[in-house]
Design a protein around this motif. Structure first.
Motif, PDB file in Angstrom:
ATOM      1  N   LEU A  30       0.831  -1.207   0.000  1.00 33.31           N
ATOM      2  CA  LEU A  30       0.000   0.000   0.000  1.00 33.31           C
ATOM      3  C   LEU A  30       0.866   1.257   0.000  1.00 33.31           C
ATOM      4  O   LEU A  30       0.612   2.199  -0.746  1.00 33.31           O
ATOM      5  CB  LEU A  30      -0.911   0.021   1.233  1.00 33.31           C
ATOM      6  N   GLN A  31       1.895   1.267   0.825  1.00 33.35           N
ATOM      7  CA  GLN A  31       2.800   2.422   0.896  1.00 33.35           C
ATOM      8  C   GLN A  31       3.558   2.608  -0.410  1.00 33.35           C
ATOM      9  O   GLN A  31       3.745   3.742  -0.861  1.00 33.35           O
ATOM     10  CB  GLN A  31       3.772   2.260   2.059  1.00 33.35           C
ATOM     11  N   LYS A  32       3.974   1.517  -1.025  1.00 39.72           N
ATOM     12  CA  LYS A  32       4.676   1.603  -2.308  1.00 39.72           C
ATOM     13  C   LYS A  32       3.807   2.243  -3.378  1.00 39.72           C
ATOM     14  O   LYS A  32       4.297   2.908  -4.274  1.00 39.72           O
ATOM     15  CB  LYS A  32       5.107   0.211  -2.786  1.00 39.72           C
ATOM     16  N   GLU A  33       2.503   2.030  -3.275  1.00 30.82           N
ATOM     17  CA  GLU A  33       1.580   2.588  -4.264  1.00 30.82           C
ATOM     18  C   GLU A  33       1.046   3.959  -3.850  1.00 30.82           C
ATOM     19  O   GLU A  33       0.195   4.530  -4.520  1.00 30.82           O
ATOM     20  CB  GLU A  33       0.435   1.607  -4.520  1.00 30.82           C
ATOM     21  N   GLY A  34       1.566   4.488  -2.733  1.00 30.22           N
ATOM     22  CA  GLY A  34       1.169   5.814  -2.290  1.00 30.22           C
ATOM     23  C   GLY A  34      -0.223   5.870  -1.680  1.00 30.22           C
ATOM     24  O   GLY A  34      -0.862   6.924  -1.664  1.00 30.22           O
ATOM     25  N   LEU A  35      -0.704   4.754  -1.154  1.00 33.12           N
ATOM     26  CA  LEU A  35      -2.040   4.689  -0.566  1.00 33.12           C
ATOM     27  C   LEU A  35      -1.933   4.721   0.954  1.00 33.12           C
ATOM     28  O   LEU A  35      -0.997   4.175   1.531  1.00 33.12           O
ATOM     29  CB  LEU A  35      -2.759   3.418  -1.024  1.00 33.12           C
ATOM     30  N   ARG A  36      -2.907   5.365   1.592  1.00 34.32           N
ATOM     31  CA  ARG A  36      -2.911   5.490   3.054  1.00 34.32           C
ATOM     32  C   ARG A  36      -4.220   4.951   3.609  1.00 34.32           C
ATOM     33  O   ARG A  36      -5.233   4.928   2.931  1.00 34.32           O
ATOM     34  CB  ARG A  36      -2.750   6.955   3.448  1.00 34.32           C
ATOM     35  N   GLY A  37      -4.165   4.565   4.866  1.00 32.28           N
ATOM     36  CA  GLY A  37      -5.369   4.076   5.518  1.00 32.28           C
ATOM     37  C   GLY A  37      -5.536   2.586   5.331  1.00 32.28           C
ATOM     38  O   GLY A  37      -4.633   1.884   4.885  1.00 32.28           O
ATOM     39  N   SER A  38      -6.709   2.087   5.689  1.00 28.68           N
ATOM     40  CA  SER A  38      -6.969   0.648   5.576  1.00 28.68           C
ATOM     41  C   SER A  38      -7.684   0.371   4.254  1.00 28.68           C
ATOM     42  O   SER A  38      -8.904   0.307   4.193  1.00 28.68           O
ATOM     43  CB  SER A  38      -7.784   0.147   6.766  1.00 28.68           C
ATOM     44  N   VAL A  39      -6.903   0.229   3.219  1.00 26.17           N
ATOM     45  CA  VAL A  39      -7.429  -0.043   1.883  1.00 26.17           C
ATOM     46  C   VAL A  39      -7.594  -1.550   1.731  1.00 26.17           C
ATOM     47  O   VAL A  39      -6.670  -2.304   2.008  1.00 26.17           O
ATOM     48  CB  VAL A  39      -6.478   0.512   0.799  1.00 26.17           C
ATOM     49  N   LYS A  40      -8.745  -1.986   1.301  1.00 25.91           N
ATOM     50  CA  LYS A  40      -9.000  -3.416   1.107  1.00 25.91           C
ATOM     51  C   LYS A  40      -8.741  -3.853  -0.320  1.00 25.91           C
ATOM     52  O   LYS A  40      -8.255  -4.950  -0.561  1.00 25.91           O
ATOM     53  CB  LYS A  40     -10.426  -3.764   1.512  1.00 25.91           C
ATOM     54  N   SER A  41      -9.075  -2.987  -1.297  1.00 25.24           N
ATOM     55  CA  SER A  41      -8.839  -3.346  -2.694  1.00 25.24           C
ATOM     56  C   SER A  41      -8.727  -2.083  -3.538  1.00 25.24           C
ATOM     57  O   SER A  41      -9.199  -1.016  -3.150  1.00 25.24           O
ATOM     58  CB  SER A  41      -9.947  -4.253  -3.231  1.00 25.24           C
ATOM     59  N   VAL A  42      -8.093  -2.251  -4.692  1.00 27.13           N
ATOM     60  CA  VAL A  42      -7.891  -1.162  -5.641  1.00 27.13           C
ATOM     61  C   VAL A  42      -8.127  -1.713  -7.037  1.00 27.13           C
ATOM     62  O   VAL A  42      -7.691  -2.824  -7.361  1.00 27.13           O
ATOM     63  CB  VAL A  42      -6.451  -0.602  -5.560  1.00 27.13           C
ATOM     64  N   LYS A  43      -8.814  -0.937  -7.858  1.00 25.75           N
ATOM     65  CA  LYS A  43      -8.976  -1.301  -9.264  1.00 25.75           C
ATOM     66  C   LYS A  43      -8.031  -0.411 -10.073  1.00 25.75           C
ATOM     67  O   LYS A  43      -8.052   0.803  -9.945  1.00 25.75           O
ATOM     68  CB  LYS A  43     -10.418  -1.083  -9.725  1.00 25.75           C
TER      69      LYS A  43
END
Length: 160
Positions: A30-43
């Motif tokens: 998640l951090q590598k993709e620049g996402l924060r918080g509790s992400v469950k999925s990404v499209k």
């Protein structure tokens, strides 16, 4: 033959860029993709580039991925499809109790109509040293036939 090569090449790229965890000090996926918080999925959708009037523009969809993350922020599974070819793939990442990546299994859909019958296309198994550096990588075709072994050595600064 060319389609199999393209599928394998893209699958390998997906594996190495999204499920890669060389060192305990590295960030989670998640951090590598620049996402924060509790992400469950990404499209994620990747488009073909087209040149129109001398400028690069977004063309047709090349691949669509849905990435599912575990509670530690690492990729558990990626489901992808190439809309123009009706090919589906599924990558499953396997971790140990310390969130070290042990392996990735890539499945390819053999039921083009329903998209429900997957078989193992290839698998990659990792071996890490006691500080989390990847020291060995084994690649298997169809999950059972050893295709290649790569070994990695590090200097005293941790450079591969």
């Amino acid at each position: 033959m060319k389609i199999k090569f393209i599928i394998r090449f893209i699958s390998l790229l997906i594996l190495f860029y999204s499920c890669h965890n060389n060192n305990k000090a590295t960030k989670n996926d998640l951090q590598k993709e620049g996402l924060r918080g509790s992400v469950k999925s990404v499209k994620e959708t990747t488009y073909q580039a087209e040149v129109k009037d001398g400028e690069i523009q977004k063309g047709k969809i090349f691949i669509q991925l849905i990435k599912t993350f575990n509670e530690k922020g690492n990729i558990l599974e990626e489901n992808g499809c190439w809309p123009d070819r009706n090919d589906n793939l599924k990558n499953t990442c396997i971790y140990d109790h310390n969130e070290e990546l042990l392996g990735v299994i890539c499945y390819i859909d053999i039921d083009k109509i329903n998209g429900t019958d997957y078989k193992i296309y290839f698998a990659t198994i990792y071996k890490n040293d006691n500080i989390g550096n990847k020291i060995e990588e084994k690649n298997y075709n169809q999950g059972t036939k050893l295709n290649s072994i790569s070994t990695f050595k590090y200097d005293e600064k941790g450079n591969c």
